[in-house]
Design a protein around this motif. Sequence first.
Motif, PDB file in Angstrom:
ATOM      1  N   MET A 150      28.204   1.871  -0.274  1.00  0.00           N
ATOM      2  CA  MET A 150      27.264   2.457  -1.227  1.00  0.00           C
ATOM      3  C   MET A 150      26.041   3.023  -0.502  1.00  0.00           C
ATOM      4  SD  MET A 150      26.414   3.278  -4.317  1.00  0.00           S
ATOM      5  CE  MET A 150      27.455   2.395  -5.474  1.00  0.00           C
ATOM      6  N   ASP A 151      25.476   2.250   0.420  1.00  0.00           N
ATOM      7  CA  ASP A 151      24.286   2.693   1.153  1.00  0.00           C
ATOM      8  C   ASP A 151      24.568   3.957   1.962  1.00  0.00           C
ATOM      9  OD1 ASP A 151      22.976   0.492   0.094  1.00  0.00           O
ATOM     10  OD2 ASP A 151      23.086  -0.684   1.951  1.00  0.00           O
ATOM     11  N   THR A 152      25.719   3.999   2.634  1.00  0.00           N
ATOM     12  CA  THR A 152      26.104   5.156   3.445  1.00  0.00           C
ATOM     13  C   THR A 152      26.214   6.406   2.590  1.00  0.00           C
ATOM     14  OG1 THR A 152      27.272   3.783   5.053  1.00  0.00           O
ATOM     15  CG2 THR A 152      27.946   6.095   4.916  1.00  0.00           C
ATOM     16  N   LEU A 153      26.885   6.289   1.445  1.00  0.00           N
ATOM     17  CA  LEU A 153      27.092   7.456   0.597  1.00  0.00           C
ATOM     18  C   LEU A 153      25.813   7.889  -0.112  1.00  0.00           C
ATOM     19  CD1 LEU A 153      30.653   6.601  -0.651  1.00  0.00           C
ATOM     20  CD2 LEU A 153      29.994   8.380   0.986  1.00  0.00           C
ATOM     21  N   CYS A 154      24.997   6.958  -0.533  1.00  0.00           N
ATOM     22  CA  CYS A 154      23.711   7.326  -1.136  1.00  0.00           C
ATOM     23  C   CYS A 154      22.881   8.146  -0.146  1.00  0.00           C
ATOM     24  CB  CYS A 154      22.928   6.088  -1.562  1.00  0.00           C
ATOM     25  SG  CYS A 154      23.446   5.380  -3.133  1.00  0.00           S
ATOM     26  N   ALA A 155      22.832   7.718   1.104  1.00  0.00           N
ATOM     27  CA  ALA A 155      22.045   8.414   2.123  1.00  0.00           C
ATOM     28  C   ALA A 155      22.558   9.836   2.341  1.00  0.00           C
ATOM     29  CB  ALA A 155      22.073   7.627   3.428  1.00  0.00           C
ATOM     30  N   LEU A 156      23.864  10.047   2.236  1.00  0.00           N
ATOM     31  CA  LEU A 156      24.457  11.366   2.436  1.00  0.00           C
ATOM     32  C   LEU A 156      23.852  12.411   1.502  1.00  0.00           C
ATOM     33  CD1 LEU A 156      26.779  13.153   3.663  1.00  0.00           C
ATOM     34  CD2 LEU A 156      28.166  12.378   1.730  1.00  0.00           C
ATOM     35  N   PHE A 157      23.570  12.031   0.263  1.00  0.00           N
ATOM     36  CA  PHE A 157      23.105  12.976  -0.748  1.00  0.00           C
ATOM     37  C   PHE A 157      21.586  13.187  -0.740  1.00  0.00           C
ATOM     38  CE2 PHE A 157      27.227  11.495  -2.366  1.00  0.00           C
ATOM     39  CZ  PHE A 157      27.862  12.725  -2.472  1.00  0.00           C
ATOM     40  N   GLU A 158      20.850  12.393  -0.002  1.00  0.00           N
ATOM     41  CA  GLU A 158      19.399  12.539   0.119  1.00  0.00           C
ATOM     42  C   GLU A 158      18.709  12.655  -1.240  1.00  0.00           C
ATOM     43  OE1 GLU A 158      18.372  15.593   3.022  1.00  0.00           O
ATOM     44  OE2 GLU A 158      20.325  15.302   3.994  1.00  0.00           O
ATOM     45  N   PRO A 159      18.898  11.649  -2.102  1.00  0.00           N
ATOM     46  CA  PRO A 159      18.311  11.719  -3.444  1.00  0.00           C
ATOM     47  C   PRO A 159      16.807  11.434  -3.455  1.00  0.00           C
ATOM     48  CG  PRO A 159      19.386   9.612  -3.135  1.00  0.00           C
ATOM     49  CD  PRO A 159      19.669  10.422  -1.896  1.00  0.00           C
ATOM     50  N   ALA A 160      16.130  12.059  -4.399  1.00  0.00           N
ATOM     51  CA  ALA A 160      14.711  11.761  -4.623  1.00  0.00           C
ATOM     52  C   ALA A 160      14.566  10.480  -5.437  1.00  0.00           C
ATOM     53  CB  ALA A 160      14.033  12.927  -5.337  1.00  0.00           C
ATOM     54  N   GLN A 161      15.538  10.224  -6.342  1.00  0.00           N
ATOM     55  CA  GLN A 161      15.507   9.038  -7.192  1.00  0.00           C
ATOM     56  C   GLN A 161      16.900   8.431  -7.259  1.00  0.00           C
ATOM     57  OE1 GLN A 161      14.175  10.753 -10.898  1.00  0.00           O
ATOM     58  NE2 GLN A 161      12.079  10.077 -10.538  1.00  0.00           N
ATOM     59  N   VAL A 162      16.937   7.101  -7.270  1.00  0.00           N
ATOM     60  CA  VAL A 162      18.212   6.380  -7.361  1.00  0.00           C
ATOM     61  C   VAL A 162      18.065   5.241  -8.363  1.00  0.00           C
ATOM     62  CG1 VAL A 162      19.968   5.063  -6.119  1.00  0.00           C
ATOM     63  CG2 VAL A 162      18.703   6.846  -4.919  1.00  0.00           C
ATOM     64  N   SER A 163      19.049   5.119  -9.225  1.00  0.00           N
ATOM     65  CA  SER A 163      19.135   3.985 -10.134  1.00  0.00           C
ATOM     66  C   SER A 163      20.403   3.211  -9.784  1.00  0.00           C
ATOM     67  CB  SER A 163      19.196   4.478 -11.577  1.00  0.00           C
ATOM     68  OG  SER A 163      19.419   3.395 -12.453  1.00  0.00           O
ATOM     69  N   HIS A 164      20.250   1.954  -9.350  1.00  0.00           N
ATOM     70  CA  HIS A 164      21.379   1.117  -8.939  1.00  0.00           C
ATOM     71  C   HIS A 164      21.719   0.088 -10.008  1.00  0.00           C
ATOM     72  CE1 HIS A 164      21.541   2.286  -4.678  1.00  0.00           C
ATOM     73  NE2 HIS A 164      20.225   2.278  -4.686  1.00  0.00           N
ATOM     74  N   ALA A 165      22.987  -0.283 -10.087  1.00  0.00           N
ATOM     75  CA  ALA A 165      23.421  -1.414 -10.915  1.00  0.00           C
ATOM     76  C   ALA A 165      24.417  -2.227 -10.104  1.00  0.00           C
ATOM     77  CB  ALA A 165      24.060  -0.946 -12.211  1.00  0.00           C
ATOM     78  N   ARG A 166      24.396  -3.539 -10.320  1.00  0.00           N
ATOM     79  CA  ARG A 166      25.258  -4.464  -9.587  1.00  0.00           C
ATOM     80  C   ARG A 166      25.843  -5.445 -10.596  1.00  0.00           C
ATOM     81  NH1 ARG A 166      24.826  -6.180  -4.098  1.00  0.00           N
ATOM     82  NH2 ARG A 166      25.763  -8.226  -3.794  1.00  0.00           N
TER      83      ARG A 166
END
Length: 126
Positions: free
Chosen positions: A102-118
């Motif tokens: 998840m961390d690797t793929l989130c970084a790929l997209f360079e988002p300004a905002q992220v909402s996570h759920a677990r």
Amino acid sequence: MQGLHLTADLHGCTCEPAWLCDADRLGQRCLQAVSSVGLQAVAQLFHTFPATTHGPGGVTATVLLAESHLCIHTWPEQGAVTLDVYVCNFGGDHSTKAQALMDTLCALFEPAQVSHARLQRGELMG
């Protein structure tokens, strides 16, 4: 059936446009990321949707894992992405690998905002 289900909604993605529009390129990056964290891909499907009057077509990238699945949907006209990583923990705890993916793929997209759920799946209520 106990496992970990991670989701992320990404907004304001400033990555290269190809990551949002090119299914083959994104798919290959997904397979690399899966392998690099120690999970096992068993099948995959990568699809680019046609462009519309709203902009370029987005991508759905799905990787079936021996441990469960990875799924990504992109909306290039909105600079948005949804990520879904689910790992079953049958035979071992894959939670750390799921989080790394998840961390690797989130970084790929360079988002300004992220909402996570677990979500811990399969826990018995009692």
